[in-house]
Design an enzyme around this catalytic site. Structure first.
Site, PDB file in Angstrom:
ATOM      1  N   ASN A   9      36.495   5.373  16.168  1.00  0.00           N
ATOM      2  CA  ASN A   9      37.684   6.191  16.412  1.00  0.00           C
ATOM      3  C   ASN A   9      37.231   7.511  17.021  1.00  0.00           C
ATOM      4  O   ASN A   9      36.781   8.408  16.314  1.00  0.00           O
ATOM      5  CB  ASN A   9      38.419   6.412  15.074  1.00  0.00           C
ATOM      6  CG  ASN A   9      39.632   7.310  15.236  1.00  0.00           C
ATOM      7  OD1 ASN A   9      40.046   7.608  16.361  1.00  0.00           O
ATOM      8  ND2 ASN A   9      40.194   7.755  14.119  1.00  0.00           N
ATOM      9  N   TRP A  10      37.363   7.598  18.341  1.00  0.00           N
ATOM     10  CA  TRP A  10      36.864   8.786  19.040  1.00  0.00           C
ATOM     11  C   TRP A  10      37.867   9.931  19.053  1.00  0.00           C
ATOM     12  O   TRP A  10      37.586  10.987  19.649  1.00  0.00           O
ATOM     13  CB  TRP A  10      36.435   8.414  20.466  1.00  0.00           C
ATOM     14  CG  TRP A  10      35.154   7.634  20.503  1.00  0.00           C
ATOM     15  CD1 TRP A  10      34.223   7.561  19.501  1.00  0.00           C
ATOM     16  CD2 TRP A  10      34.652   6.820  21.567  1.00  0.00           C
ATOM     17  NE1 TRP A  10      33.182   6.754  19.883  1.00  0.00           N
ATOM     18  CE2 TRP A  10      33.412   6.289  21.148  1.00  0.00           C
ATOM     19  CE3 TRP A  10      35.122   6.479  22.842  1.00  0.00           C
ATOM     20  CZ2 TRP A  10      32.645   5.445  21.953  1.00  0.00           C
ATOM     21  CZ3 TRP A  10      34.358   5.642  23.640  1.00  0.00           C
ATOM     22  CH2 TRP A  10      33.136   5.133  23.199  1.00  0.00           C
ATOM     23  N   LYS A  11      39.021   9.718  18.453  1.00  0.00           N
ATOM     24  CA  LYS A  11      40.026  10.787  18.335  1.00  0.00           C
ATOM     25  C   LYS A  11      40.168  11.497  19.688  1.00  0.00           C
ATOM     26  O   LYS A  11      40.222  10.837  20.724  1.00  0.00           O
ATOM     27  CB  LYS A  11      39.636  11.753  17.206  1.00  0.00           C
ATOM     28  CG  LYS A  11      39.303  11.010  15.903  1.00  0.00           C
ATOM     29  CD  LYS A  11      39.176  11.907  14.708  1.00  0.00           C
ATOM     30  CE  LYS A  11      38.872  11.059  13.470  1.00  0.00           C
ATOM     31  NZ  LYS A  11      38.938  11.801  12.238  1.00  0.00           N
ATOM     32  N   HIS A  98      47.226   6.699  11.087  1.00  0.00           N
ATOM     33  CA  HIS A  98      46.096   7.564  10.729  1.00  0.00           C
ATOM     34  C   HIS A  98      46.652   8.855  10.133  1.00  0.00           C
ATOM     35  O   HIS A  98      47.701   9.341  10.566  1.00  0.00           O
ATOM     36  CB  HIS A  98      45.248   7.863  11.974  1.00  0.00           C
ATOM     37  CG  HIS A  98      43.945   8.519  11.629  1.00  0.00           C
ATOM     38  ND1 HIS A  98      43.866   9.853  11.296  1.00  0.00           N
ATOM     39  CD2 HIS A  98      42.695   8.029  11.527  1.00  0.00           C
ATOM     40  CE1 HIS A  98      42.601  10.144  10.999  1.00  0.00           C
ATOM     41  NE2 HIS A  98      41.869   9.051  11.135  1.00  0.00           N
ATOM     42  N   GLU A 167      41.437   4.836   4.005  1.00  0.00           N
ATOM     43  CA  GLU A 167      40.772   6.095   4.379  1.00  0.00           C
ATOM     44  C   GLU A 167      41.280   7.203   3.474  1.00  0.00           C
ATOM     45  O   GLU A 167      42.344   7.787   3.740  1.00  0.00           O
ATOM     46  CB  GLU A 167      41.137   6.502   5.815  1.00  0.00           C
ATOM     47  CG  GLU A 167      40.506   5.702   6.899  1.00  0.00           C
ATOM     48  CD  GLU A 167      40.319   6.554   8.161  1.00  0.00           C
ATOM     49  OE1 GLU A 167      39.201   6.572   8.669  1.00  0.00           O
ATOM     50  OE2 GLU A 167      41.267   7.200   8.616  1.00  0.00           O
ATOM     51  N   GLY A 173      35.974  13.329   7.720  1.00  0.00           N
ATOM     52  CA  GLY A 173      35.295  14.467   8.345  1.00  0.00           C
ATOM     53  C   GLY A 173      34.667  15.445   7.365  1.00  0.00           C
ATOM     54  O   GLY A 173      34.333  16.568   7.740  1.00  0.00           O
ATOM     55  N   SER A 203      33.996   9.525   6.635  1.00  0.00           N
ATOM     56  CA  SER A 203      32.595   9.959   6.525  1.00  0.00           C
ATOM     57  C   SER A 203      31.583   8.816   6.470  1.00  0.00           C
ATOM     58  O   SER A 203      30.539   8.946   5.820  1.00  0.00           O
ATOM     59  CB  SER A 203      32.415  10.899   5.326  1.00  0.00           C
ATOM     60  OG  SER A 203      33.113  12.103   5.559  1.00  0.00           O
TER      61      SER A 203
HETATM   62  P1  PGA Z   1      35.122  10.490  10.052  1.00  0.00           P
HETATM   63  O1  PGA Z   1      36.584  10.052  10.559  1.00  0.00           O
HETATM   64  O2  PGA Z   1      34.248   9.243  10.119  1.00  0.00           O
HETATM   65  O3  PGA Z   1      34.676  11.551  11.004  1.00  0.00           O
HETATM   66  O4  PGA Z   1      35.271  10.957   8.647  1.00  0.00           O
HETATM   67  C1  PGA Z   1      37.127   8.817  10.200  1.00  0.00           C
HETATM   68  C2  PGA Z   1      38.547   8.696  10.697  1.00  0.00           C
HETATM   69  O5  PGA Z   1      39.293   9.695  10.666  1.00  0.00           O
HETATM   70  O6  PGA Z   1      38.983   7.615  11.137  1.00  0.00           O
END
Ligand code: PGA
Length: 241
Positions: A9-11, A98, A167, A173, A203
């Site tokens: 997930n590159w957001k 999300h 999640e 994050g 994470s």
């Molecule tokens: P992260 O993000 O691995 O940086 O915690 C995961 C996500 O939001 O899908």
């Protein structure tokens, strides 16, 4: 359940150019990585790069996914992108619900509508669920997840291919993850609630991928920041396959 899903997930972390550069530079490495695991790799860039990376990675086993879609089929919805358009550019997956989207106002009802649009177009929804830190601290995680799943009943009772991504918001994050016994308990509970594929996000890193892979009923990972760097992503896939 079959092979594991590794969803990057590159957001909004990579620009269009950075996404193209990554996929061009690492195309052969991605193909090798995909061939070395029985897992499915899924890259989810932001909208503008979807069509281009689908072209770069065409005739490979690497799948492309979007990060959201419209709950509507078509019409006057400025700024939205339909599931049909995503299908036409080559998406096989789409993340929905999300927490960063829910924070903008996406409701459970809209997540159901998004999932229906995706399913109708033959795209597999990756539906995110998860509690925030205060619910977690109160020890009410399971009750909260029960409510979230209840709101998804109309789609979860179908035989369509759907992935549920657990999640916890407080793990996104932050470098914090639930303990392995807690995750075992949650995934064992989830697997009793639904027959759909279950993955974990929050994470995930090269440091914890191996121990996370020991969790029963876990069929993959949704990986944010650690997927931005090819070597990190490669390590996670290798350690958790
Ligand atoms: P992260 O993000 O691995 O940086 O915690 C995961 C996500 O939001 O899908």
């Amino acid at each position: 359940m079959g092979s594991k899903l590794f969803v990057a997930n590159w957001k909004m972390a990579k620009t269009f150019s950075q996404t193209i550069d990554f996929c061009t530079t690492y195309k052969n490495d991605l193909i090798d990585l995909s061939g070395s695991t029985n897992g499915q790799l899924v890259l989810c860039p932001s909208f503008p790069a979807l069509a281009s990376i689908a072209e770069i990675l065409k005739s490979t086993t690497i799948a492309i996914g979007a990060q959201t879609c419209s709950p509507h089929k078509e019409g006057a919805y400025t700024g939205q992108v339909s599931a049909l358009s995503l299908k036409q550019v080559g998406c096989r997956f789409c993340i929905i619900g999300h927490s960063e989207q829910r924070a903008l106002g996406i409701s459970n009802e809209q997540v159901v509508a998004q999932a229906m649009q995706l399913i109708e177009c033959g795209i597999e929804p990756i539906i995110c669920i998860g509690e925030n830190s205060s619910i977690n601290e109160q020890g009410s995680t399971i009750e909260f997840l029960k409510e979230q799943l209840k709101s998804l009943t109309s789609i979860l009772t179908t035989d369509q291919s759907i992935t549920i991504a657990y999640e916890p918001l407080w793990a996104i994050g932050t470098g914090k993850i639930p303990t392995i016994p807690v995750l075992n308990e949650i995934f064992s509970w989830l697997s009793n609630q639904t027959h759909h594929r279950l993955i974990y996000g929050g994470s995930v890193s090269a440091e914890n991928a191996h121990e996370l892979s020991s969790i029963e009923h876990l069929d993959g990972f949704l990986i944010g920041s650690a997927s931005l760097d090819f070597q990190n992503f490669e390590k996670i896939v290798s350690l958790a396959s």
